[in-house]
Design an enzyme around this catalytic site. Structure first.
Site, mmCIF file in Angstrom:
data_model
loop_
_atom_site.group_PDB
_atom_site.id
_atom_site.type_symbol
_atom_site.label_atom_id
_atom_site.label_comp_id
_atom_site.label_asym_id
_atom_site.label_seq_id
_atom_site.Cartn_x
_atom_site.Cartn_y
_atom_site.Cartn_z
ATOM 1 C CG ASP A 195 -1.755 -1.258 1.569
ATOM 2 O OD1 ASP A 195 -1.066 -2.180 1.042
ATOM 3 O OD2 ASP A 195 -2.749 -1.052 1.957
ATOM 4 C CD GLU B 190 -4.735 -9.970 -0.100
ATOM 5 O OE1 GLU B 190 -5.713 -9.734 0.665
ATOM 6 O OE2 GLU B 190 -3.355 -9.775 -0.144
ATOM 7 C CE LYS C 14 -9.223 -8.474 -0.350
ATOM 8 N NZ LYS C 14 -8.288 -8.845 0.639
ATOM 9 C CD GLN C 15 -6.108 -6.399 -3.994
ATOM 10 O OE1 GLN C 15 -6.619 -7.478 -3.248
ATOM 11 N NE2 GLN C 15 -5.590 -5.552 -3.798
#
Ligand code: BGC
Length: 776
Positions: free
Chosen positions: A355, A497, A610-611
């Site tokens: 991040d 993930e 998820k992303q």
């Protein structure tokens, strides 16, 4: 429930947001998003008077402690100074009783002050106006100021306040501290010591109180109390109807992690801390707050970003983001990183993830490069743990931990997570073992920083070593596949993930390749131009052999190419997995709703993400893929992506902008800004989402302004959302600060720097000196 238009004064327009109604079932949201701090410490904004369900947190950056052999290290929840137990005519004050009018709790982002006020009527009919104020000083980073004003409106009251320092706290049950000495000096200055159980960090906490009745200082004789893990004062007085009692509480927090006290011993710190408390107490809330305001006004000059829009929420959102970035970042100490929840909650234990490098570092690279450097130095100090992790896993070089705490700790990802709804067991968290892209994300960030700043000193001291040792890790990590005659990277988790134990995650393979490419390039560059530096690195890292390995292997790494439909397979099996109707989950109000129906094992077997994963790859290595490939993959993967990670929407917004869909980019940006600041009253219970907050800045500067560093050149591709007429932001490039102003048909850049600068605007190279004006 939240009001974004509360205008206290004209100068605070679009600088505040507020909670307009107290709800004891929704405490977490405002505790997090209204949290205060200064990078040294973070104070979650639990209300002064206690409620069931509250989470009262005070974190000091870098003070990690491991409570138990079976747990991972985390930021310990230090003693609390904010709780006030208030009594009116002998009965406890609580908003759950009686009735409340004119309630508002406002976070003033401009001055970083939290103000809560209301009129409360007790069950017995006594009406009282309360105002509570708080700040965590940016000017004196050890100081917390609080001020309480109490005015009975319909008759005299007997008022009592019990206040002190309370160390009877834990991190969801884990008690991180040994109890230390407690003492009250001069019937006024409270001192409580605590020491973390394993890392042995000493905390010295102080507090003092002072009172004024109708503006006149009054001495109230306290009832003093020292108890187990707690020290408190009780003050009582009568307040006549219409009169106002003001209590100021000044607290200080010091720890043996503070560089100022390194090697000095507890006694020295204790004395210096008590002295600081006495001086701060003598200054009082208003004077301390004035200095704090000055410090924040410098922050806002430094980060002067502005959005010219009919949508005031957008301006508020970027201010909210910058506020939290300042509050969470340990700019003062390169031994500390940024937590995935900043310092606003216990979520993710204060640990740093990718991040920081991918979502937050760009903000600092382009607005405060010296802070970006400090954050990268944190990773340099982490090399020791990264080398240990590589060795423990049978690899060479530096394998960065998925989650990092104190730099030398190495891997600190917890092993067990949420419930598996099929087995009823805890799900194993595999990231610490096999989510390995963090290593190349850090290498990428080193390169990004270097290219944007030209900071050669950083590279000489730290950067080359990081690039070389991470490349060595990847070279040892590659697996030869005889049948395909190429190197694979098997058994990983990529950014998405929801796919575990996969082979050849495209993001991981490309980024590993990129990491090795950088090492080879810089090795050759140093060999040609700085042989003495290379020799010293060679001796330290054994590079002579490593270079041969990198160059032998790099050409044979498998880089998944777009297939006949232009789709880059996310990994070896993703495109073959079952698809399901995701409509219900795409419309979810709360993230993770898929897990009400499926376990993670089951989700791993579905085409659901998820992303951002492939999108992330396109963002970081954008000139490796054509616009058609990007669009085709967006159309393929986005409908399968639930944005269950807060890291997802901002990347999608930037990508949508890249391929020219500004409405979509804006819509995704709006959704990203709402992750914490939006109306979902549970989204931030465990803390704010620091990557998403960095992502808000990225959406504006890297998205709408199209700022990108490509091959060492600074590109801008401005495009304006419909509802904006312009936006402004500062941008550092090669040490020069540029003030950039974008409108619908102009770009204006000014700088005080004397250097001639070169930029690429919408693909054309432009050189300028001091000022640039471009008409679109
Ligand atoms: C995301 C990761 C992220 C972590 C911390 C997870 O939910 O999937 O990409 O690094 O949260 O924010």
């Amino acid at each position: 429930m939240l009001n974004y238009n509360k205008t206290l004064t004209e100068s605070l327009k679009n600088w505040t947001f507020s909670e307009e109604k107290f709800d004891p079932l929704l405490l977490g949201k405002c505790e997090s998003i209204m949290s205060l701090g200064n990078g040294y410490m973070g104070l979650r904004s639990a209300t002064d008077e206690p409620y069931i369900g509250e989470t009262r947190n005070l974190f000091v950056n870098g003070t990690f402690n491991k409570f138990d052999e079976n747990e991972v290290t985390e930021l310990p929840n230090a003693a609390d100074v904010t709780r006030l137990d208030l009594f009116v005519d002998g009965k406890r004050f609580s908003l759950e009783q009686g009735s409340t009018q004119d309630y508002s709790r406002v976070l003033d982002l401009r001055h970083a002050e939290l103000v809560r006020s209301f009129v409360w009527e007790s069950p017995e009919g006594k009406q009282i106006r309360y105002t509570f104020r708080r700040f965590v000083s940016l000017d004196q980073v050890h100081v917390i100021g609080m001020k309480l004003e109490v005015t009975p409106l319909n008759g005299e009251i007997d008022f009592t306040v019990r206040s002190g320092i309370n160390a009877q706290l834990s991190n969801t049950g884990s008690q991180h501290f040994h109890e230390g000495e407690k003492r009250i000096f001069d019937k006024k200055y409270l001192q409580l010591l605590q020491t973390t159980t394993e890392s042995k960090v000493d905390f010295v906490m102080h507090a003092s109180h002072q009172f004024k009745l109708q503006g006149q200082a009054v001495e109230l004789m306290p009832k003093m109390d020292i108890d187990r893990r707690k020290i408190a004062m009780e003050y009582s007085c009568k307040i006549a109807s219409g009169e106002t009692l003001v209590m100021e509480k000044i607290s200080t927090v010091h720890t043996s992690r503070d560089k100022a006290f390194e090697g000095q011993g507890l006694a020295v710190m204790r004395e210096a801390a008590l002295e600081q408390l006495k001086q701060a107490d003598a200054q009082g809330y208003d004077a301390l707050f004035e200095q704090h305001k000055q410090a924040w006004s410098k922050v806002w000059e430094q980060y002067a970003i502005d959005v010219e829009t009919e949508q005031p929420f957008d301006l508020l959102a970027i201010r909210f983001a910058i506020y939290h970035l300042v509050v969470m970042t340990p700019a003062h100490d390169n031994r500390m990183g940024i937590g995935a929840k900043g310092l606003s909650g216990e979520g993710y234990k204060g640990h740093s993830f990718w991040d920081t490098e991918i979502f937050i570092l760009p903000f600092y690279i382009y607005t405060r490069p010296e802070i970006a450097r400090s954050l990268l130095e944190f990773r340099y100090l982490g090399l020791e743990g990264a080398r240990r992790k590589a060795k423990e896993n049978g690899y060479e070089g530096a394998m960065y931990p998925w989650e990092a705490a104190w730099p030398t700790d190495g891997e600190v990802t917890p092993v067990w997570g949420a419930v598996d709804i099929v087995t009823g067991l805890q799900t194993k968290i595999w990231s610490g073992f096999i989510e390995q892209h963090i290593t190349s994300d850090i290498a990428y960030a080193v390169w990004h920083y270097y290219k944007a700043t030209g900071d050669q000193d950083f590279m000489d001291r730290y950067g080359y070593e990081m690039l070389f040792d991470t490349a060595t890790f990847w070279a040892s990590r590659l697996e030869w596949d005889e049948s395909a005659s190429r190197y694979h990277i098997n058994e990983v988790i990529g950014p998405d993930e929801y796919k575990e134990h996969i082979d050849n995650n495209a993001f991981t393979n490309y980024m590993a390749h990129f990491n090795m490419e950088l090492a080879i390039q810089y090795y050759e560059e140093l060999k040609a131009t700085r042989p003495e530096l290379l020799t010293s690195l060679e001796e330290k890292l054994g590079l002579a052999a490593a270079y041969g390995v990198w160059t032998d292997k790099i050409g044979q790494i498998y880089l998944p190419a777009p297939n006949e439909n232009n789709i880059v397979p996310q990994d070896d099996t993703y495109l073959t997995l079952e698809t399901i109707d995701l409509t219900k989950y795409k419309k979810q109000k709360k993230v993770g709703s898929l897990f009400l129906d499926y376990s993670l094992d089951q989700v791993c077997k579905l085409q659901v993400s998820k992303q951002a994963d492939i999108m992330m790859l396109f963002f970081l290595l954008e000139n490796k893929f054509s616009p058609e490939v990007k669009r085709a993959n967006y159309n393929y993967y986005e409908p399968k992506t639930l944005h269950d990670s807060s890291l997802s929407l901002s990347t999608h917004s930037i990508l949508a902008g890249d391929f020219g869909d500004i409405d979509l980019a804006y819509d995704l940006f709006r959704r990203a800004t709402e992750i914490d600041l939006g109306p979902n009253m549970h989204s931030s219970d465990a803390g704010i989402h620091s990557a998403s907050i960095g992502g808000i800045w990225e959406c504006i500067v890297m998205g709408f302004a199209g700022v990108r560093m490509l091959d060492g050149h600074l590109h801008l591709n401005p495009k304006l959302p419909k509802s904006w007429t312009g936006f402004k932001f500062p941008l550092y490039w090669q040490g020069a600060r540029l003030e950039v102003h974008v409108t619908r048909d102009t770009l204006n850049i000014v700088t005080v720097s004397e250097q001639e600068l070169e930029l690429i605007i919408h693909g054309s190279t432009i050189k300028f000196h001091k000022e640039l004006n471009v008409q679109f």
